[in-house]
Write a protein that holds these residues in place. Structure first.
Motif, short mmCIF file in Angstrom:
data_model
loop_
_atom_site.label_atom_id
_atom_site.label_comp_id
_atom_site.label_asym_id
_atom_site.label_seq_id
_atom_site.Cartn_x
_atom_site.Cartn_y
_atom_site.Cartn_z
N ASN A 223 0.83 -1.20 0.00
CA ASN A 223 0.00 0.00 0.00
C ASN A 223 0.86 1.26 0.00
O ASN A 223 0.60 2.23 0.72
CB ASN A 223 -0.95 0.02 1.21
N GLN A 224 1.91 1.26 -0.83
CA GLN A 224 2.83 2.39 -0.91
C GLN A 224 2.91 2.87 -2.35
O GLN A 224 2.90 2.08 -3.29
CB GLN A 224 4.24 1.97 -0.45
N GLN A 225 2.98 4.20 -2.53
CA GLN A 225 3.08 4.75 -3.88
C GLN A 225 4.54 4.84 -4.29
O GLN A 225 5.35 5.49 -3.63
CB GLN A 225 2.45 6.14 -3.97
N LEU A 226 4.86 4.20 -5.39
CA LEU A 226 6.19 4.31 -6.00
C LEU A 226 6.02 4.93 -7.39
O LEU A 226 4.90 5.08 -7.89
CB LEU A 226 6.85 2.94 -6.11
N PHE A 227 7.16 5.27 -8.01
CA PHE A 227 7.11 5.98 -9.28
C PHE A 227 8.03 5.33 -10.30
O PHE A 227 9.05 4.72 -9.96
CB PHE A 227 7.53 7.45 -9.08
N GLY A 228 7.66 5.47 -11.57
CA GLY A 228 8.48 4.99 -12.66
C GLY A 228 8.73 6.11 -13.66
O GLY A 228 7.85 6.93 -13.93
#
Length: 421
Positions: A223-228
């Motif tokens: 439940n964590q926002q990561l980025f690409g």
């Protein structure tokens, strides 16, 4: 286009590094809040990286210069599987010893571009670190991994990714081992977010699907926002793949390609690519790059020499770059070899179409027949602008011209020049 305020994204956009991003606004806010760890993965398929990896290396360098923490992920684990992206067949299987030797060679490259924390230490918030995904992938319990991670992947969706779809469309076999690669890469992102608080994965545009998988997997499990963030597919103005020449790959390690041959590769940049390459591969200010890219004719050749020297300086050091530039000047400008060399003239149209190396060697008088020319090049005795030619049928063309001539060599003592008419 979304406005960005973080120094990294501003510079990355201005220099041509940005292709796609999972959430530009949220990433921009994250980067403005403080130092962020981000990683790019490099599999260990050869003892050196080549110029095709430079976009990723320079992106990590820019990331560190903007006040963030670069993480170099070595694919000690994923190399055992092999990334199917862009490949028509399975990669050659490497032993653990092969992978370890390749990793040692690749490590040498990064110290030239990034400031690393002491070995075994996390260092400060902007010190680069290097990690190996074998540290967690080798320890996986397969059944638990399938149950905990594999259930988040839809076979239907996996079949739509280019790395899989293209192989199937061409009726080339795709092994179950390779099919697992995208799951393992996604798991890397989850694991690095847990271990190092990595929030961002960067890579080439061909890695977009793999990166998005990692973003979505971490959202579902943690439940964590990561980025690409991906970079554009980079080719030369004529459509050639970066990092390849008639003589072979443009390696970054000096024991696989000399500083002089490396300098010559960049000196041979096509006119239309000078500005783009100065932005991507040097630290020169953007206003100076704009001035150089606007030059024309012979003056643009000076910009190419600056490009070659700056790129070589980063990879091989100041002394090697200066020496390579001086050697080229003596050879091609001052006529140290040129004045006394036998010279043939060929129509420019033929060069633009590309002439097989063996054929041009025969025409230049460096071999008595096509067969002799083929044997010369196969035996390692043929050189193009002082770089060894690995394939006797490689096309030599107008892109190989240096100050109006192409230098061919048979061994160390026999040379000839080719000039267009």
């Amino acid at each position: 286009m979304t406005d960005v305020r973080s120094p990294f994204l501003e510079q990355a956009r201005a220099r041509g590094f940005v292709h796609q991003c999972t959430d530009m606004d949220a990433l921009d806010a994250q980067l403005r809040a403080g130092p962020v760890p981000a990683y790019i993965g490099f599999d260990c398929t050869a003892p050196s990286l080549h110029a095709g990896s430079l976009v990723s290396i320079m992106l990590l360098r820019l990331f560190q210069q903007a006040g963030h923490k670069p993480v170099v992920l070595m694919g000690g684990g994923t190399t055992k599987v092999g990334d199917p992206s862009g490949k028509d067949e399975m990669r050659k299987a490497l032993t653990d010893d092969d992978i370890a030797a390749n990793m040692a060679g690749i490590r040498q490259v990064f110290a030239k571009y990034l400031t690393f924390a002491p070995e075994g230490d996390m260092g400060g918030p902007t010190d680069a670190i290097m990690v190996n995904n074998a540290d967690w992938l080798d320890e996986l319990n397969y059944i638990s991994f399938l149950r905990d991670v594999g259930r988040h992947f839809s076979i239907n969706r996996m079949l739509t990714f280019d790395s899989v779809k293209l192989r199937l469309e061409r009726e080339q076999p795709l092994t179950f081992l390779e099919f697992n690669y995208m799951i393992l890469q996604a798991y890397d992102f989850l694991e690095l977010s847990r271990r190092l608080d990595c929030r961002l994965q960067m890579g080439g545009s061909d890695q977009w699907g793999n990166i998005v998988n990692g973003v979505e997997l971490t959202r579902r499990i943690a439940n964590q926002q990561l980025f690409g963030l991906t970079t554009p597919l980079l080719t030369t103005a004529s459509g050639a793949k970066m990092g390849k020449t008639a003589a072979g790959a443009v390696w970054l390690n000096a024991d696989m390609l000399s500083a002089y041959d490396y300098w010559q590769y960049w000196r041979n940049t096509e006119d239309a690519d000078v500005g783009k390459f100065l932005k991507l591969f040097t630290d020169l200010p953007l206003d100076e790059i704009a001035r150089l890219a606007a030059l024309e004719g012979n003056e643009l050749n000076e910009a190419k020499k600056i490009l070659a020297t700056e790129v070589t300086r980063l990879c091989h050091g100041d002394a090697a770059a200066a020496s390579a530039a001086d050697t080229a000047r003596q050879t091609f400008e001052q006529g140290a070899l040129g004045d006394g060399l036998p010279t043939i003239e060929v129509p420019l149209a033929r060069l633009q179409s590309g002439i097989p190396a063996f054929e041009l060697f025969r025409e230049a008088g460096l071999a008595a027949s096509n067969g002799e020319a083929r044997r010369l090049i196969k035996g390692g005795g043929g050189r193009l602008n002082d770089a060894k030619i690995d394939n006797e049928t490689a096309a030599i063309g107008d892109g190989d011209l240096i100050d109006g001539a192409i230098k061919l060599s048979a061994g160390k003592k026999r040379h000839a020049l080719v000039r267009p008419i």
